[in-house]
Design a protein around this motif. Structure first.
Motif, PDB file in Angstrom:
ATOM      1  N   SER A 199       0.804  -0.877   0.117  1.00 50.66           N
ATOM      2  CA  SER A 199      -0.091   0.242   0.006  1.00 50.66           C
ATOM      3  C   SER A 199       0.637   1.043  -0.100  1.00 50.66           C
ATOM      4  CB  SER A 199      -0.992  -0.127   1.610  1.00 50.66           C
ATOM      5  OG  SER A 199      -1.558   1.407   1.562  1.00 50.66           O
ATOM      6  N   PRO A 200       0.867   2.608  -0.995  1.00 58.21           N
ATOM      7  CA  PRO A 200       1.046   3.542  -0.800  1.00 58.21           C
ATOM      8  C   PRO A 200       1.877   4.159   0.468  1.00 58.21           C
ATOM      9  CG  PRO A 200       0.023   3.500  -3.071  1.00 58.21           C
ATOM     10  CD  PRO A 200      -0.595   2.026  -1.813  1.00 58.21           C
ATOM     11  N   THR A 201      -0.131   3.999   1.459  1.00 57.37           N
ATOM     12  CA  THR A 201       0.249   4.891   2.453  1.00 57.37           C
ATOM     13  C   THR A 201       0.966   4.241   3.722  1.00 57.37           C
ATOM     14  OG1 THR A 201      -1.799   4.943   1.757  1.00 57.37           O
ATOM     15  CG2 THR A 201      -1.407   4.998   4.049  1.00 57.37           C
ATOM     16  N   VAL A 202       1.296   2.797   3.392  1.00 55.22           N
ATOM     17  CA  VAL A 202       2.260   2.243   4.450  1.00 55.22           C
ATOM     18  C   VAL A 202       3.711   2.573   3.339  1.00 55.22           C
ATOM     19  CG1 VAL A 202       2.982  -0.444   4.411  1.00 55.22           C
ATOM     20  CG2 VAL A 202       0.666   0.207   4.547  1.00 55.22           C
ATOM     21  N   GLN A 203       3.662   2.544   2.229  1.00 49.17           N
ATOM     22  CA  GLN A 203       5.584   2.730   1.935  1.00 49.17           C
ATOM     23  C   GLN A 203       5.264   4.398   2.427  1.00 49.17           C
ATOM     24  OE1 GLN A 203       7.576   0.517   0.245  1.00 49.17           O
ATOM     25  NE2 GLN A 203       5.814  -0.664   0.753  1.00 49.17           N
ATOM     26  N   GLU A 204       4.749   5.084   2.230  1.00 46.78           N
ATOM     27  CA  GLU A 204       4.713   6.553   2.832  1.00 46.78           C
ATOM     28  C   GLU A 204       6.194   6.113   4.113  1.00 46.78           C
ATOM     29  OE1 GLU A 204       3.011  10.687   3.075  1.00 46.78           O
ATOM     30  OE2 GLU A 204       2.304   9.265   2.083  1.00 46.78           O
ATOM     31  N   ALA A 205       4.963   5.633   5.123  1.00 46.23           N
ATOM     32  CA  ALA A 205       5.224   5.441   6.321  1.00 46.23           C
ATOM     33  C   ALA A 205       6.507   5.489   6.918  1.00 46.23           C
ATOM     34  CB  ALA A 205       3.544   4.643   7.492  1.00 46.23           C
ATOM     35  N   ALA A 206       6.378   4.081   6.216  1.00 49.13           N
ATOM     36  CA  ALA A 206       7.451   3.404   6.222  1.00 49.13           C
ATOM     37  C   ALA A 206       9.368   4.275   5.809  1.00 49.13           C
ATOM     38  CB  ALA A 206       7.823   1.863   5.249  1.00 49.13           C
ATOM     39  N   GLY A 207       9.300   4.825   4.995  1.00 47.48           N
ATOM     40  CA  GLY A 207       9.907   5.847   4.540  1.00 47.48           C
ATOM     41  C   GLY A 207      10.147   7.055   5.610  1.00 47.48           C
ATOM     42  N   LEU A 208       8.946   7.691   5.846  1.00 42.62           N
ATOM     43  CA  LEU A 208       8.799   8.504   6.882  1.00 42.62           C
ATOM     44  C   LEU A 208       9.539   7.968   7.834  1.00 42.62           C
ATOM     45  CD1 LEU A 208       5.774  10.150   6.630  1.00 42.62           C
ATOM     46  CD2 LEU A 208       8.166  11.333   5.844  1.00 42.62           C
ATOM     47  N   LEU A 209       9.377   6.223   8.691  1.00 40.84           N
ATOM     48  CA  LEU A 209       9.968   6.529  10.353  1.00 40.84           C
ATOM     49  C   LEU A 209      11.304   5.511   9.168  1.00 40.84           C
ATOM     50  CD1 LEU A 209       9.448   5.228  12.172  1.00 40.84           C
ATOM     51  CD2 LEU A 209       9.135   3.074  11.817  1.00 40.84           C
ATOM     52  N   GLY A 210      11.790   5.290   8.270  1.00 42.83           N
ATOM     53  CA  GLY A 210      13.256   4.977   8.099  1.00 42.83           C
ATOM     54  C   GLY A 210      14.181   6.458   7.777  1.00 42.83           C
ATOM     55  N   ALA A 211      13.528   7.430   7.481  1.00 43.80           N
ATOM     56  CA  ALA A 211      14.161   8.892   7.874  1.00 43.80           C
ATOM     57  C   ALA A 211      14.176   8.981   9.085  1.00 43.80           C
ATOM     58  CB  ALA A 211      13.223   9.646   6.841  1.00 43.80           C
ATOM     59  N   GLN A 212      13.649   9.230  10.468  1.00 44.48           N
ATOM     60  CA  GLN A 212      13.515   9.250  11.740  1.00 44.48           C
ATOM     61  C   GLN A 212      14.458   8.688  11.864  1.00 44.48           C
ATOM     62  OE1 GLN A 212       9.625   9.530  12.459  1.00 44.48           O
ATOM     63  NE2 GLN A 212       8.739  11.857  11.997  1.00 44.48           N
ATOM     64  N   VAL A 213      14.098   7.199  12.485  1.00 44.10           N
ATOM     65  CA  VAL A 213      15.321   6.185  12.592  1.00 44.10           C
ATOM     66  C   VAL A 213      16.666   7.122  11.522  1.00 44.10           C
ATOM     67  CG1 VAL A 213      15.995   3.902  12.736  1.00 44.10           C
ATOM     68  CG2 VAL A 213      13.834   4.563  12.644  1.00 44.10           C
ATOM     69  N   SER A 214      16.870   7.237  11.072  1.00 39.55           N
ATOM     70  CA  SER A 214      18.212   7.401  10.561  1.00 39.55           C
ATOM     71  C   SER A 214      19.117   9.030  10.930  1.00 39.55           C
ATOM     72  CB  SER A 214      18.446   7.704   9.336  1.00 39.55           C
ATOM     73  OG  SER A 214      19.512   7.961   8.697  1.00 39.55           O
ATOM     74  N   LYS A 215      17.855   9.807  11.408  1.00 38.67           N
ATOM     75  CA  LYS A 215      18.343  10.657  11.857  1.00 38.67           C
ATOM     76  C   LYS A 215      18.587  10.967  12.904  1.00 38.67           C
ATOM     77  CE  LYS A 215      15.674  14.218   9.828  1.00 38.67           C
ATOM     78  NZ  LYS A 215      14.638  15.527   9.483  1.00 38.67           N
ATOM     79  N   VAL A 216      17.316  10.696  14.255  1.00 32.20           N
ATOM     80  CA  VAL A 216      17.770   9.788  15.911  1.00 32.20           C
ATOM     81  C   VAL A 216      19.105   8.869  16.217  1.00 32.20           C
ATOM     82  CG1 VAL A 216      16.878   8.759  17.409  1.00 32.20           C
ATOM     83  CG2 VAL A 216      15.451   9.697  16.569  1.00 32.20           C
ATOM     84  N   SER A 217      19.672   8.286  14.921  1.00 30.81           N
ATOM     85  CA  SER A 217      20.591   7.719  14.954  1.00 30.81           C
ATOM     86  C   SER A 217      22.255   8.309  14.566  1.00 30.81           C
ATOM     87  CB  SER A 217      20.981   6.194  13.886  1.00 30.81           C
ATOM     88  OG  SER A 217      20.340   6.736  12.456  1.00 30.81           O
ATOM     89  N   ASP A 218      21.775   9.344  13.876  1.00 29.24           N
ATOM     90  CA  ASP A 218      23.034   9.751  13.622  1.00 29.24           C
ATOM     91  C   ASP A 218      23.206  11.351  14.795  1.00 29.24           C
ATOM     92  OD1 ASP A 218      23.470   8.440  11.492  1.00 29.24           O
ATOM     93  OD2 ASP A 218      22.621  10.473  10.443  1.00 29.24           O
ATOM     94  N   VAL A 219      21.996  11.530  15.095  1.00 31.58           N
ATOM     95  CA  VAL A 219      22.216  12.249  16.343  1.00 31.58           C
ATOM     96  C   VAL A 219      22.929  11.391  18.147  1.00 31.58           C
ATOM     97  CG1 VAL A 219      21.125  14.095  18.187  1.00 31.58           C
ATOM     98  CG2 VAL A 219      21.192  13.630  15.512  1.00 31.58           C
ATOM     99  N   ALA A 220      22.531  10.204  17.571  1.00 35.11           N
ATOM    100  CA  ALA A 220      22.706   9.427  18.788  1.00 35.11           C
ATOM    101  C   ALA A 220      24.455   9.304  18.779  1.00 35.11           C
ATOM    102  CB  ALA A 220      22.461   8.258  19.203  1.00 35.11           C
ATOM    103  N   ARG A 221      25.485   8.682  17.502  1.00 37.87           N
ATOM    104  CA  ARG A 221      26.202   8.384  17.523  1.00 37.87           C
ATOM    105  C   ARG A 221      26.898   9.412  17.621  1.00 37.87           C
ATOM    106  NH1 ARG A 221      26.053   7.718  11.938  1.00 37.87           N
ATOM    107  NH2 ARG A 221      24.922   5.742  11.958  1.00 37.87           N
ATOM    108  N   THR A 222      26.886  10.894  17.468  1.00 38.23           N
ATOM    109  CA  THR A 222      27.504  12.409  17.458  1.00 38.23           C
ATOM    110  C   THR A 222      27.540  12.051  19.148  1.00 38.23           C
ATOM    111  OG1 THR A 222      26.657  12.868  15.280  1.00 38.23           O
ATOM    112  CG2 THR A 222      27.693  14.791  16.800  1.00 38.23           C
TER     113      THR A 222
END
Length: 103
Positions: A39-62
């Motif tokens: 579903s496009p809605t689920v795909q979009e939500a998964a993309g947003l979630l992946g981007a947020q996880v990536s941001k948070v992990s970069d901040v935490a790593r720093t």
């Protein structure tokens, strides 16, 4: 929210694996799950979630890296003496520092 989602996924997996309804029910569940995942809605939500996880992990790593860099002296930039601690050089290092020439 995360625990509810994990619980729901666990229930679905348990039902599929433990189902005695047969192959037809398994195929029906599989098709429904595939439709939901595609579903496009689920795909979009998964993309947003992946981007947020990536941001948070970069901040935490720093933050963790900076904290460790400040608290553990052997992580600071220094000439490697081989001892693991800064300032503990060998005699050869001391001779090099005094004369400017390596022995």
């Amino acid at each position: 929210m995360r625990y509810r989602m994990a619980f729901a996924v666990g229930m679905a997996v348990g039902y599929v694996l433990g189902s005695r309804a047969g192959r037809e029910r398994y195929e029906q569940i599989k098709r429904t799950a595939q439709r939901v995942a595609d579903s496009p809605t689920v795909q979009e939500a998964a993309g947003l979630l992946g981007a947020q996880v990536s941001k948070v992990s970069d901040v935490a790593r720093t933050k963790v890296g900076d904290t460790l860099h400040n608290r553990l002296p052997f992580l600071n930039n220094h000439k490697d003496t081989g001892t693991g601690w800064p300032g503990e050089g060998t005699q050869e290092d001391e001779k090099l520092d005094r004369s400017g020439l390596p022995y």
